[in-house]
Design a protein around this motif. Structure first.
Motif, PDB file in Angstrom:
ATOM      1  N   PHE A  37       0.836  -1.203   0.000  1.00 31.52           N
ATOM      2  CA  PHE A  37       0.000   0.000   0.000  1.00 31.52           C
ATOM      3  C   PHE A  37       0.868   1.249   0.000  1.00 31.52           C
ATOM      4  O   PHE A  37       0.642   2.169  -0.787  1.00 31.52           O
ATOM      5  N   LEU A  38       1.863   1.295   0.869  1.00 31.73           N
ATOM      6  CA  LEU A  38       2.740   2.464   0.921  1.00 31.73           C
ATOM      7  C   LEU A  38       3.471   2.667  -0.400  1.00 31.73           C
ATOM      8  O   LEU A  38       3.611   3.795  -0.876  1.00 31.73           O
ATOM      9  N   TYR A  39       3.908   1.585  -1.015  1.00 31.44           N
ATOM     10  CA  TYR A  39       4.585   1.687  -2.309  1.00 31.44           C
ATOM     11  C   TYR A  39       3.631   2.231  -3.370  1.00 31.44           C
ATOM     12  O   TYR A  39       4.018   3.066  -4.185  1.00 31.44           O
ATOM     13  N   SER A  40       2.384   1.783  -3.332  1.00 34.54           N
ATOM     14  CA  SER A  40       1.402   2.262  -4.314  1.00 34.54           C
ATOM     15  C   SER A  40       1.080   3.738  -4.115  1.00 34.54           C
ATOM     16  O   SER A  40       0.617   4.403  -5.041  1.00 34.54           O
ATOM     17  N   GLN A  41       1.325   4.251  -2.929  1.00 33.70           N
ATOM     18  CA  GLN A  41       1.045   5.650  -2.608  1.00 33.70           C
ATOM     19  C   GLN A  41       2.319   6.497  -2.543  1.00 33.70           C
ATOM     20  O   GLN A  41       2.289   7.614  -2.028  1.00 33.70           O
ATOM     21  N   ARG A  42       3.428   5.967  -3.053  1.00 30.85           N
ATOM     22  CA  ARG A  42       4.710   6.668  -2.931  1.00 30.85           C
ATOM     23  C   ARG A  42       4.588   8.090  -3.480  1.00 30.85           C
ATOM     24  O   ARG A  42       3.910   8.344  -4.461  1.00 30.85           O
ATOM     25  N   GLY A  43       5.253   8.980  -2.757  1.00 26.18           N
ATOM     26  CA  GLY A  43       5.212  10.386  -3.113  1.00 26.18           C
ATOM     27  C   GLY A  43       4.060  11.128  -2.462  1.00 26.18           C
ATOM     28  O   GLY A  43       3.973  12.345  -2.549  1.00 26.18           O
ATOM     29  N   LYS A  44       3.176  10.397  -1.798  1.00 25.32           N
ATOM     30  CA  LYS A  44       2.028  11.001  -1.133  1.00 25.32           C
ATOM     31  C   LYS A  44       2.158  10.813   0.373  1.00 25.32           C
ATOM     32  O   LYS A  44       2.768   9.871   0.841  1.00 25.32           O
ATOM     33  N   VAL A  45       1.547  11.706   1.107  1.00 26.04           N
ATOM     34  CA  VAL A  45       1.453  11.543   2.550  1.00 26.04           C
ATOM     35  C   VAL A  45       0.155  10.805   2.822  1.00 26.04           C
ATOM     36  O   VAL A  45      -0.907  11.216   2.362  1.00 26.04           O
ATOM     37  N   VAL A  46       0.241   9.678   3.525  1.00 26.11           N
ATOM     38  CA  VAL A  46      -0.959   8.913   3.875  1.00 26.11           C
ATOM     39  C   VAL A  46      -1.061   8.822   5.393  1.00 26.11           C
ATOM     40  O   VAL A  46      -0.065   8.779   6.090  1.00 26.11           O
ATOM     41  N   SER A  47      -2.285   8.804   5.872  1.00 27.36           N
ATOM     42  CA  SER A  47      -2.510   8.731   7.313  1.00 27.36           C
ATOM     43  C   SER A  47      -2.546   7.285   7.779  1.00 27.36           C
ATOM     44  O   SER A  47      -2.676   6.353   6.970  1.00 27.36           O
ATOM     45  N   GLN A  48      -2.462   7.107   9.079  1.00 30.17           N
ATOM     46  CA  GLN A  48      -2.626   5.768   9.650  1.00 30.17           C
ATOM     47  C   GLN A  48      -3.995   5.210   9.272  1.00 30.17           C
ATOM     48  O   GLN A  48      -4.123   4.019   9.002  1.00 30.17           O
ATOM     49  N   GLU A  49      -5.005   6.083   9.259  1.00 29.69           N
ATOM     50  CA  GLU A  49      -6.352   5.654   8.896  1.00 29.69           C
ATOM     51  C   GLU A  49      -6.405   5.140   7.456  1.00 29.69           C
ATOM     52  O   GLU A  49      -7.081   4.152   7.171  1.00 29.69           O
ATOM     53  N   ASP A  50      -5.686   5.817   6.549  1.00 30.23           N
ATOM     54  CA  ASP A  50      -5.624   5.370   5.148  1.00 30.23           C
ATOM     55  C   ASP A  50      -5.001   3.981   5.051  1.00 30.23           C
ATOM     56  O   ASP A  50      -5.499   3.109   4.330  1.00 30.23           O
ATOM     57  N   ALA A  53      -7.427   1.355   6.582  1.00 28.70           N
ATOM     58  CA  ALA A  53      -8.579   1.083   5.711  1.00 28.70           C
ATOM     59  C   ALA A  53      -8.190   0.206   4.522  1.00 28.70           C
ATOM     60  O   ALA A  53      -8.974  -0.649   4.084  1.00 28.70           O
ATOM     61  N   ALA A  54      -6.978   0.389   4.007  1.00 29.29           N
ATOM     62  CA  ALA A  54      -6.524  -0.397   2.858  1.00 29.29           C
ATOM     63  C   ALA A  54      -6.152  -1.823   3.236  1.00 29.29           C
ATOM     64  O   ALA A  54      -6.399  -2.762   2.476  1.00 29.29           O
ATOM     65  N   VAL A  55      -5.571  -1.999   4.413  1.00 28.44           N
ATOM     66  CA  VAL A  55      -5.036  -3.308   4.799  1.00 28.44           C
ATOM     67  C   VAL A  55      -6.011  -4.123   5.652  1.00 28.44           C
ATOM     68  O   VAL A  55      -6.030  -5.345   5.576  1.00 28.44           O
ATOM     69  N   TRP A  56      -6.797  -3.440   6.446  1.00 32.70           N
ATOM     70  CA  TRP A  56      -7.766  -4.107   7.323  1.00 32.70           C
ATOM     71  C   TRP A  56      -9.178  -3.578   7.044  1.00 32.70           C
ATOM     72  O   TRP A  56      -9.798  -2.963   7.898  1.00 32.70           O
ATOM     73  N   PRO A  57      -9.697  -3.799   5.837  1.00 33.55           N
ATOM     74  CA  PRO A  57     -11.031  -3.268   5.533  1.00 33.55           C
ATOM     75  C   PRO A  57     -12.081  -3.907   6.448  1.00 33.55           C
ATOM     76  O   PRO A  57     -11.926  -5.055   6.868  1.00 33.55           O
ATOM     77  N   ASN A  58     -13.102  -3.154   6.745  1.00 35.17           N
ATOM     78  CA  ASN A  58     -14.223  -3.631   7.575  1.00 35.17           C
ATOM     79  C   ASN A  58     -13.835  -3.919   9.017  1.00 35.17           C
ATOM     80  O   ASN A  58     -14.542  -4.643   9.707  1.00 35.17           O
ATOM     81  N   ALA A  59     -12.725  -3.388   9.479  1.00 33.36           N
ATOM     82  CA  ALA A  59     -12.312  -3.557  10.875  1.00 33.36           C
ATOM     83  C   ALA A  59     -12.364  -2.195  11.560  1.00 33.36           C
ATOM     84  O   ALA A  59     -12.315  -1.153  10.909  1.00 33.36           O
ATOM     85  N   VAL A  60     -12.447  -2.221  12.867  1.00 35.33           N
ATOM     86  CA  VAL A  60     -12.437  -0.982  13.653  1.00 35.33           C
ATOM     87  C   VAL A  60     -11.001  -0.484  13.732  1.00 35.33           C
ATOM     88  O   VAL A  60     -10.086  -1.244  14.058  1.00 35.33           O
ATOM     89  N   PHE A  61     -10.820   0.808  13.432  1.00 42.91           N
ATOM     90  CA  PHE A  61      -9.489   1.400  13.380  1.00 42.91           C
ATOM     91  C   PHE A  61      -8.701   1.156  14.662  1.00 42.91           C
ATOM     92  O   PHE A  61      -9.188   1.375  15.763  1.00 42.91           O
ATOM     93  N   SER A  62      -7.473   0.678  14.485  1.00 39.39           N
ATOM     94  CA  SER A  62      -6.561   0.430  15.597  1.00 39.39           C
ATOM     95  C   SER A  62      -5.180   0.938  15.197  1.00 39.39           C
ATOM     96  O   SER A  62      -4.478   0.276  14.421  1.00 39.39           O
ATOM     97  N   PRO A  63      -4.768   2.098  15.713  1.00 41.93           N
ATOM     98  CA  PRO A  63      -3.461   2.627  15.332  1.00 41.93           C
ATOM     99  C   PRO A  63      -2.308   1.703  15.711  1.00 41.93           C
ATOM    100  O   PRO A  63      -1.278   1.684  15.043  1.00 41.93           O
ATOM    101  N   SER A  64      -2.473   0.905  16.749  1.00 43.67           N
ATOM    102  CA  SER A  64      -1.382   0.018  17.159  1.00 43.67           C
ATOM    103  C   SER A  64      -1.062  -1.016  16.080  1.00 43.67           C
ATOM    104  O   SER A  64       0.098  -1.396  15.919  1.00 43.67           O
ATOM    105  N   ASN A  65      -2.061  -1.467  15.330  1.00 46.87           N
ATOM    106  CA  ASN A  65      -1.793  -2.406  14.225  1.00 46.87           C
ATOM    107  C   ASN A  65      -0.905  -1.759  13.174  1.00 46.87           C
ATOM    108  O   ASN A  65       0.053  -2.373  12.690  1.00 46.87           O
TER     109      ASN A  65
END
Length: 91
Positions: A37-50, A53-65
């Motif tokens: 995901f990070l490679y696909s977004q290279r050159g962009k600033v992405v949030s932990q939430e982004d 959402a990309a890696v754990w869809p349909n899960a409750v946000f957990s910054p520790s993950n």
């Protein structure tokens, strides 16, 4: 995506392997998903939430993950979080 290069590292997505001339490391599938995901977004600033959402869809946000997987990526890529060559922005 089957593979790509980041700096001195070759990334084999199908084998979850990150290698360089000096080392080779197999990472967990979710760690590889974060890296892809990070490679696909290279050159962009992405949030932990982004990332979450990309890696754990349909899960409750957990910054520790996200933070754990970023830490494992840094270790595999021999990154020093105090002097990063590959940037990760936390928000």
């Amino acid at each position: 995506m089957t593979g790509f290069r980041i700096g001195n590292f070759d990334v084999d997505v199908s084998r979850c392997k990150i290698s360089s001339a000096e080392s080779e490391q197999v990472v967990e599938p979710k760690v590889m998903d974060v890296l892809q995901f990070l490679y696909s977004q290279r050159g962009k600033v992405v949030s932990q939430e982004d990332i979450f959402a990309a890696v754990w869809p349909n899960a409750v946000f957990s910054p520790s993950n996200v933070q754990r997987n970023i830490a494992l990526l840094r270790k595999a890529l021999k990154e020093d979080s105090k002097k990063p060559a590959i940037y990760y922005y936390s928000s």
